[in-house]
Motif scaffolding. Sequence first.
Motif, PDB file in Angstrom:
ATOM      1  N   ASP A   1      11.350  15.419  55.672  1.00  0.00           N
ATOM      2  CA  ASP A   1      10.782  16.771  55.674  1.00  0.00           C
ATOM      3  C   ASP A   1       9.447  16.763  54.949  1.00  0.00           C
ATOM      4  OD1 ASP A   1      13.107  17.528  56.895  1.00  0.00           O
ATOM      5  OD2 ASP A   1      13.897  18.665  55.201  1.00  0.00           O
ATOM      6  N   GLY A   2       8.485  17.521  55.477  1.00  0.00           N
ATOM      7  CA  GLY A   2       7.177  17.620  54.830  1.00  0.00           C
ATOM      8  C   GLY A   2       6.204  16.521  55.218  1.00  0.00           C
ATOM      9  N   THR A   3       6.572  15.687  56.186  1.00  0.00           N
ATOM     10  CA  THR A   3       5.694  14.602  56.639  1.00  0.00           C
ATOM     11  C   THR A   3       4.666  15.152  57.620  1.00  0.00           C
ATOM     12  OG1 THR A   3       7.468  12.981  56.367  1.00  0.00           O
ATOM     13  CG2 THR A   3       5.629  12.356  57.801  1.00  0.00           C
ATOM     14  N   ARG A   4       3.404  14.851  57.395  1.00  0.00           N
ATOM     15  CA  ARG A   4       2.336  15.310  58.284  1.00  0.00           C
ATOM     16  C   ARG A   4       2.127  14.280  59.407  1.00  0.00           C
ATOM     17  NH1 ARG A   4      -2.483  17.555  56.696  1.00  0.00           N
ATOM     18  NH2 ARG A   4      -3.285  15.461  56.297  1.00  0.00           N
ATOM     19  N   PHE A   5       1.973  14.801  60.626  1.00  0.00           N
ATOM     20  CA  PHE A   5       1.820  13.895  61.763  1.00  0.00           C
ATOM     21  C   PHE A   5       1.000  14.533  62.874  1.00  0.00           C
ATOM     22  CE2 PHE A   5       5.326  16.556  63.048  1.00  0.00           C
ATOM     23  CZ  PHE A   5       5.226  16.647  64.434  1.00  0.00           C
ATOM     24  N   LYS A   6       0.520  13.676  63.769  1.00  0.00           N
ATOM     25  CA  LYS A   6      -0.106  14.098  65.021  1.00  0.00           C
ATOM     26  C   LYS A   6       0.687  13.464  66.150  1.00  0.00           C
ATOM     27  CE  LYS A   6      -4.808  14.547  63.330  1.00  0.00           C
ATOM     28  NZ  LYS A   6      -6.206  14.190  63.539  1.00  0.00           N
ATOM     29  N   LEU A   7       0.740  14.146  67.267  1.00  0.00           N
ATOM     30  CA  LEU A   7       1.329  13.574  68.478  1.00  0.00           C
ATOM     31  C   LEU A   7       0.168  13.091  69.329  1.00  0.00           C
ATOM     32  CD1 LEU A   7       3.998  13.208  70.140  1.00  0.00           C
ATOM     33  CD2 LEU A   7       3.261  15.257  71.381  1.00  0.00           C
ATOM     34  N   ARG A   8       0.193  11.834  69.706  1.00  0.00           N
ATOM     35  CA  ARG A   8      -0.843  11.250  70.557  1.00  0.00           C
ATOM     36  C   ARG A   8      -0.234  11.051  71.942  1.00  0.00           C
ATOM     37  NH1 ARG A   8      -3.637   6.400  67.763  1.00  0.00           N
ATOM     38  NH2 ARG A   8      -4.462   8.089  66.487  1.00  0.00           N
ATOM     39  N   VAL A   9      -0.915  11.573  72.968  1.00  0.00           N
ATOM     40  CA  VAL A   9      -0.373  11.584  74.329  1.00  0.00           C
ATOM     41  C   VAL A   9      -1.410  11.068  75.311  1.00  0.00           C
ATOM     42  CG1 VAL A   9       0.499  13.101  76.168  1.00  0.00           C
ATOM     43  CG2 VAL A   9       1.069  13.588  73.788  1.00  0.00           C
ATOM     44  N   HIS A  10      -0.940  10.324  76.296  1.00  0.00           N
ATOM     45  CA  HIS A  10      -1.783  10.014  77.457  1.00  0.00           C
ATOM     46  C   HIS A  10      -0.907   9.994  78.699  1.00  0.00           C
ATOM     47  CE1 HIS A  10      -0.809   5.724  78.108  1.00  0.00           C
ATOM     48  NE2 HIS A  10      -0.908   5.551  76.804  1.00  0.00           N
ATOM     49  N   ALA A  11      -1.565  10.112  79.832  1.00  0.00           N
ATOM     50  CA  ALA A  11      -0.840  10.201  81.105  1.00  0.00           C
ATOM     51  C   ALA A  11      -0.190   8.876  81.446  1.00  0.00           C
ATOM     52  CB  ALA A  11      -1.792  10.617  82.219  1.00  0.00           C
ATOM     53  N   TYR A  12       1.024   8.949  81.948  1.00  0.00           N
ATOM     54  CA  TYR A  12       1.708   7.755  82.450  1.00  0.00           C
ATOM     55  C   TYR A  12       1.004   7.284  83.718  1.00  0.00           C
ATOM     56  CZ  TYR A  12       5.390   5.002  84.664  1.00  0.00           C
ATOM     57  OH  TYR A  12       6.094   4.013  85.282  1.00  0.00           O
ATOM     58  N   ASP A  13       0.609   8.240  84.562  1.00  0.00           N
ATOM     59  CA  ASP A  13      -0.157   7.940  85.768  1.00  0.00           C
ATOM     60  C   ASP A  13      -0.977   9.183  86.131  1.00  0.00           C
ATOM     61  OD1 ASP A  13       1.616   9.708  87.041  1.00  0.00           O
ATOM     62  OD2 ASP A  13       2.826   8.112  87.877  1.00  0.00           O
ATOM     63  N   THR A  14      -1.724   9.128  87.229  1.00  0.00           N
ATOM     64  CA  THR A  14      -2.600  10.238  87.589  1.00  0.00           C
ATOM     65  C   THR A  14      -1.855  11.476  88.077  1.00  0.00           C
ATOM     66  OG1 THR A  14      -2.926   9.291  89.786  1.00  0.00           O
ATOM     67  CG2 THR A  14      -4.579   8.764  88.091  1.00  0.00           C
ATOM     68  N   ASP A  15      -0.541  11.396  88.273  1.00  0.00           N
ATOM     69  CA  ASP A  15       0.234  12.590  88.629  1.00  0.00           C
ATOM     70  C   ASP A  15       0.295  13.591  87.476  1.00  0.00           C
ATOM     71  OD1 ASP A  15       0.793  11.663  91.167  1.00  0.00           O
ATOM     72  OD2 ASP A  15       2.740  10.836  90.602  1.00  0.00           O
ATOM     73  N   ALA A  16       0.038  13.135  86.255  1.00  0.00           N
ATOM     74  CA  ALA A  16       0.134  13.984  85.075  1.00  0.00           C
ATOM     75  C   ALA A  16      -1.197  14.728  84.859  1.00  0.00           C
ATOM     76  CB  ALA A  16       0.488  13.148  83.855  1.00  0.00           C
TER      77      ALA A  16
END
Length: 144
Positions: free
Chosen positions: A120-135
Motif C-alpha cells: 500500500d502507498g507504492t507509487r507507479f505508472k502503467l506503461r502500455v503499448h499495442a500488441y498489434d495494429t488492431d489496438a
Amino acid sequence: MIGPTMTRTRRTAAVLAAATALLAAGATAPAVAQPEKAAATSCYGGAKSLTYRYSTAAVEYGTYTTTSRCSDINIKLSSSATGFLDACVVFVDHTTLCNHDNTYSTYGPQWATVATDVKDGTRFKLRVHAYDTDAQNVAFQLAF
C-alpha cells in the motif's frame, strides 16, 4: 407455582419474540465473512477507466498510488476491445524500468495481474503499448 420448565419456556418465547421484532424492523443477522469475494468486489469496484489510443511508442498512465483496496495492480480490457494490449508497471520511486525484468505481458478482456503483492502507498505508472495494429482505441480498466 411456576416450575423450571415453564420459566425456560417463557425465556425462549421472549428471545424468539425479540428476534422476530428485530427482523421485522429490518435488522439482519451478521454476514458470514467471505474475504476473497469482498476484496475482489472492492478492488475492481474502485477501478479507474482509461483509454489507450494507438501509438508506435509506449504510452504511460499515472502516477498512481496503490491502496488497501487491492493487493495487486490489475488490468482488464473492455469486452468490446478489438485488440490486446501489452503492459507493465514502473515503480517510479525505485526505477524507470518495467517490472518483471523490464518486460511487457499481453492482456485481454479478463481481469489479470500486472504486478503482484504490491505494498500500500507504492507509487507507479502503467506503461502500455499495442500488441498489434488492431489496438487503435482500447478502453480498459486499472484496479489498484
